[in-house]
Design an enzyme around this catalytic site. Structure first.
Site, PDB file in Angstrom:
ATOM      1  N   HIS A   1      20.310  28.167  -5.675  1.00  0.00           N
ATOM      2  CA  HIS A   1      21.258  26.984  -5.405  1.00  0.00           C
ATOM      3  C   HIS A   1      22.296  26.205  -4.292  1.00  0.00           C
ATOM      4  CE1 HIS A   1      22.232  26.902  -9.590  1.00  0.00           C
ATOM      5  NE2 HIS A   1      21.140  26.047 -10.079  1.00  0.00           N
TER       6      HIS A   1
ATOM      7  N   LYS B   1      22.488  24.461 -23.369  1.00  0.00           N
ATOM      8  CA  LYS B   1      23.346  25.576 -22.724  1.00  0.00           C
ATOM      9  C   LYS B   1      24.646  26.113 -22.936  1.00  0.00           C
ATOM     10  CE  LYS B   1      20.511  25.275 -18.924  1.00  0.00           C
ATOM     11  NZ  LYS B   1      20.731  25.120 -16.788  1.00  0.00           N
TER      12      LYS B   1
ATOM     13  N   ARG C   1      11.451  27.412  -8.715  1.00  0.00           N
ATOM     14  CA  ARG C   1      11.199  29.026  -8.202  1.00  0.00           C
ATOM     15  C   ARG C   1       9.887  29.270  -8.980  1.00  0.00           C
ATOM     16  NH1 ARG C   1      16.638  29.331 -12.325  1.00  0.00           N
ATOM     17  NH2 ARG C   1      14.607  28.757 -13.290  1.00  0.00           N
TER      18      ARG C   1
ATOM     19  N   SER D   1      20.709  31.346 -13.550  1.00  0.00           N
ATOM     20  CA  SER D   1      22.589  31.680 -13.578  1.00  0.00           C
ATOM     21  C   SER D   1      22.751  32.042 -14.841  1.00  0.00           C
ATOM     22  CB  SER D   1      22.828  30.078 -13.664  1.00  0.00           C
ATOM     23  OG  SER D   1      23.285  29.348 -12.487  1.00  0.00           O
TER      24      SER D   1
END
Length: 168
Positions: free
Chosen positions: A19, A43, A93, A131
């Site tokens: 990040h 989440k 990513r 994360s």
């Protein structure tokens, strides 16, 4: 000429070195970068919204550029409009990220075609960091120092100790 405002949205639970890479690079592309910290119903956050806001504010304090951190709970494009943004900054990513992000960018363009989505590839050394994985590694007692700053490491470690590590 008006200032170019970009929005970098995410849950940042916790904020990772990946990040931070996108924040540093994104801040160079715009006059003002707004980091939108949001909730994601799919989440389960380890940190509260207020904790994540504080964490991100602390971590970006030393980053060059005009950067603000704002909580939001709305459609991304609504939030971006409210911030006066002309750009959404997204980090990629892997190919798996691209499919999801491509679909989201297309939907967002349908909502507001005046706001462009800009994709930044994560630094090669940071591409595997997520994360979700950082939290999982920490919950099982693994080392997360390669993925987060020392202060975020301390935050995650303290939270894991409070929640109770898995596998014990």
């Amino acid at each position: 000429m008006s200032a170019r405002v970009g929005v970098y949205p995410g849950t940042f639970d916790p904020v990772t070195l990946g990040h931070m890479d996108i924040i540093r690079r994104g801040a160079k592309l715009v006059d003002r970068l707004v980091i939108g910290v949001t909730t994601n119903p799919s989440k389960s956050p380890m940190f509260t919204l207020d904790e994540r806001l504080s964490m991100v504010e602390r971590e970006v304090a030393s980053v060059d550029g005009d950067i603000t951190v704002v909580a939001f709970d709305a459609l991304l494009m609504t939030f971006a409009e409210r911030q006066g943004a002309s750009v959404i900054v997204r980090g990629l990513r892997a190919v798996a990220d691209f499919e999801y992000e491509y679909q989201m960018a297309g939907m967002n363009q349908q909502i507001n075609d005046r706001i462009e989505t800009v994709f930044l590839m994560a630094d090669v050394s940071l591409q595997p960091i997520a994360s979700r994985l950082v939290k999982e590694i920490a919950m099982y007692g693994g080392a997360i120092g390669k993925f987060v700053t020392p202060t975020v490491h301390d935050d995650v470690t303290a939270r894991v100790e409070r929640l109770g590590r898995k596998g014990d």
